[in-house]
Design a protein around this motif. Structure first.
Motif, PDB file in Angstrom:
ATOM      1  N   SER A   1      -4.998   4.570   0.370  1.00  0.00           N
ATOM      2  CA  SER A   1      -3.861   4.816  -0.614  1.00  0.00           C
ATOM      3  C   SER A   1      -3.731   4.132  -1.799  1.00  0.00           C
ATOM      4  O   SER A   1      -3.742   4.460  -3.080  1.00  0.00           O
ATOM      5  CB  SER A   1      -2.624   4.929   0.111  1.00  0.00           C
ATOM      6  OG  SER A   1      -2.538   6.292   1.033  1.00  0.00           O
ATOM      7  N   PRO A   2      -3.692   2.765  -1.791  1.00  0.00           N
ATOM      8  CA  PRO A   2      -3.688   1.883  -2.924  1.00  0.00           C
ATOM      9  C   PRO A   2      -5.086   1.870  -3.585  1.00  0.00           C
ATOM     10  O   PRO A   2      -5.149   1.943  -4.786  1.00  0.00           O
ATOM     11  CB  PRO A   2      -3.685   0.439  -2.485  1.00  0.00           C
ATOM     12  CG  PRO A   2      -4.129   0.378  -0.905  1.00  0.00           C
ATOM     13  CD  PRO A   2      -3.635   1.814  -0.561  1.00  0.00           C
TER      14      PRO A   2
ATOM     15  N   SER B   1       4.521  -8.057  -4.828  1.00  0.00           N
ATOM     16  CA  SER B   1       3.056  -8.144  -4.596  1.00  0.00           C
ATOM     17  C   SER B   1       2.766  -9.240  -5.402  1.00  0.00           C
ATOM     18  O   SER B   1       3.430  -9.474  -6.465  1.00  0.00           O
ATOM     19  CB  SER B   1       2.229  -6.814  -4.951  1.00  0.00           C
ATOM     20  OG  SER B   1       2.569  -5.775  -4.098  1.00  0.00           O
TER      21      SER B   1
ATOM     22  N   SER C   1      -3.572  -5.874   2.260  1.00  0.00           N
ATOM     23  CA  SER C   1      -2.827  -4.800   2.107  1.00  0.00           C
ATOM     24  C   SER C   1      -1.721  -4.746   3.067  1.00  0.00           C
ATOM     25  O   SER C   1      -1.986  -4.563   4.363  1.00  0.00           O
ATOM     26  CB  SER C   1      -3.684  -3.436   2.329  1.00  0.00           C
ATOM     27  OG  SER C   1      -2.903  -2.331   2.119  1.00  0.00           O
TER      28      SER C   1
ATOM     29  N   HIS D   1      -4.972   4.214   5.929  1.00  0.00           N
ATOM     30  CA  HIS D   1      -4.314   4.554   4.617  1.00  0.00           C
ATOM     31  C   HIS D   1      -3.909   3.448   3.973  1.00  0.00           C
ATOM     32  O   HIS D   1      -3.413   3.241   2.657  1.00  0.00           O
ATOM     33  CB  HIS D   1      -3.235   5.436   4.659  1.00  0.00           C
ATOM     34  CG  HIS D   1      -2.158   5.035   5.379  1.00  0.00           C
ATOM     35  ND1 HIS D   1      -1.823   4.650   6.576  1.00  0.00           N
ATOM     36  CD2 HIS D   1      -0.971   4.308   4.738  1.00  0.00           C
ATOM     37  CE1 HIS D   1      -0.545   4.099   6.771  1.00  0.00           C
ATOM     38  NE2 HIS D   1       0.115   3.860   5.674  1.00  0.00           N
ATOM     39  N   GLY D   2      -4.030   2.317   4.583  1.00  0.00           N
ATOM     40  CA  GLY D   2      -3.739   0.932   4.044  1.00  0.00           C
ATOM     41  C   GLY D   2      -4.843   0.523   3.197  1.00  0.00           C
ATOM     42  O   GLY D   2      -4.604  -0.311   2.260  1.00  0.00           O
TER      43      GLY D   2
ATOM     44  N   LEU E   1      -0.854  -1.290  -9.338  1.00  0.00           N
ATOM     45  CA  LEU E   1      -2.253  -1.418  -8.940  1.00  0.00           C
ATOM     46  C   LEU E   1      -3.290  -0.866  -9.822  1.00  0.00           C
ATOM     47  O   LEU E   1      -4.323  -1.499  -9.797  1.00  0.00           O
ATOM     48  CB  LEU E   1      -2.198  -0.234  -7.602  1.00  0.00           C
ATOM     49  CG  LEU E   1      -1.249  -0.573  -6.187  1.00  0.00           C
ATOM     50  CD1 LEU E   1      -1.239   0.481  -5.615  1.00  0.00           C
ATOM     51  CD2 LEU E   1      -1.813  -1.826  -5.547  1.00  0.00           C
TER      52      LEU E   1
ATOM     53  N   HIS F   1       0.940  -1.116   0.113  1.00  0.00           N
ATOM     54  CA  HIS F   1      -0.098   0.169   0.025  1.00  0.00           C
ATOM     55  C   HIS F   1       0.882   1.450  -0.057  1.00  0.00           C
ATOM     56  O   HIS F   1       0.467   2.236  -0.014  1.00  0.00           O
ATOM     57  CB  HIS F   1      -0.984  -0.297   1.221  1.00  0.00           C
ATOM     58  CG  HIS F   1      -0.414  -0.167   2.580  1.00  0.00           C
ATOM     59  ND1 HIS F   1      -0.690  -1.077   3.514  1.00  0.00           N
ATOM     60  CD2 HIS F   1       0.423   0.638   3.145  1.00  0.00           C
ATOM     61  CE1 HIS F   1      -0.025  -1.141   4.601  1.00  0.00           C
ATOM     62  NE2 HIS F   1       0.587   0.150   4.303  1.00  0.00           N
TER      63      HIS F   1
ATOM     64  N   SER G   1      -6.355  -4.563   6.114  1.00  0.00           N
ATOM     65  CA  SER G   1      -5.036  -3.757   6.015  1.00  0.00           C
ATOM     66  C   SER G   1      -4.158  -3.881   7.463  1.00  0.00           C
ATOM     67  O   SER G   1      -4.842  -4.287   8.485  1.00  0.00           O
ATOM     68  CB  SER G   1      -5.780  -2.203   6.274  1.00  0.00           C
ATOM     69  OG  SER G   1      -4.721  -1.493   6.562  1.00  0.00           O
TER      70      SER G   1
END
Length: 277
Positions: free
Chosen positions: A128-129, A267, A175, A124-125, A39, A16, A57
């Motif tokens: 953001s992604p 990933s 994430s 934000h986990g 992503l 993430h 997350s």
């Protein structure tokens, strides 16, 4: 009239990135360009827009597995030291309380402890992604916490419990990051991150799925394991993605050697994806 069933969705373990990076391109330049591209490619891989996303997350831990049931989640700015404007960013995807109830029921049916949080916002986990994956925030998302203690076997079992969601058009996204040691970045992290990433890739590539699971359960014996993960909250989401696709192959969908001055990071997707065939 018969209904044509869509292929089951794969699962993902993604990076993430650091804090609110999608909103910091002026400050960070192309630092995250390769991650962003990986992503952004996920919708093409899965070949259709899922009805919802279940996001596990690294940034949410609870005494029992807890499902976010807020229909309109707020933002949790769980980072510090970033520019003022990053504490105003929005990712206004809708929640899905009915799906939250379904997730809780699946977890409890597997004999695992589960609860509901009707107030929790997006950390934000997640956001953001998701800004890179679905920038229009037009897919409902619910988050699911890790369980305190971070037992890898328990989180593999959690993934197994959640596997039916893949046939219900729910995309499971774990994430975290394959390397997470904020005190060892840059050139000093080059060798340990590469060693751990090599081990992770070899472990996930095993055709013997029982051996793959046992390797992940024993991750602490991997090369440079505790350098790569002094605390394993960014690795444990991987267990959920693997557990939910236990008998399916791993496909590396993002790889970078030299990220942030020296890191090797990866990933993975688990299972086939129509858009890649």
């Amino acid at each position: 009239m018969s209904t044509i069933k869509s292929p089951r969705l794969p699962t993902y373990f993604i990076s993430h990135g650091g804090g609110p990076w999608p909103w910091m391109k002026a400050e960070m330049g192309d630092t995250y360009a390769r991650l962003e591209a990986a992503l952004a490619d996920m919708p093409r891989q899965i070949g259709r827009k899922p009805r919802a996303i279940l996001m596990v997350s690294a940034h949410w831990e609870r005494p029992r597995f807890t499902v976010q049931a807020n229909p309109h989640p707020s933002m949790v700015y769980d980072y510090g030291g970033f520019p003022a404007h990053t504490y105003q960013v929005r990712y206004d995807a809708p929640g899905d309380p009915a799906l939250a109830q379904r997730v809780q029921a699946l977890i409890e049916a597997a004999g695992l402890p589960a609860g509901i949080d009707a107030e929790r916002g997006y950390d934000h986990g997640m956001f953001s992604p998701m800004k890179a994956i679905y920038p229009d925030a037009d897919v409902p998302v619910i988050q699911l916490s890790l369980r305190q203690g971070l037992d890898p076997a328990e989180h593999l079992a959690l993934g197994r419990a959640l596997a039916p969601l893949r046939d219900e058009d729910v995309l499971i996204v774990a994430s975290g990051l394959s390397y997470h040691n904020l005190r060892a970045f840059g050139s000093q992290a080059a060798a340990p991150s590469r060693a751990f990433d090599d081990w992770l890739g070899q472990t996930l590539a095993q055709g013997d799925q029982a051996a793959r699971a046992q390797g992940l359960i024993g991750w602490e014996s991997a090369p440079a394991a505790r350098i790569a993960h002094p605390r394993e909250e960014h690795l444990i989401p991987l267990m959920v993605a693997v557990g939910a696709a236990e008998h399916e192959a791993a496909h590396r969908v993002y790889y970078e050697n030299g990220f942030m001055g020296g890191l090797t990071v990866s990933s993975y997707r688990f299972g086939d994806a129509p858009g890649t065939q």
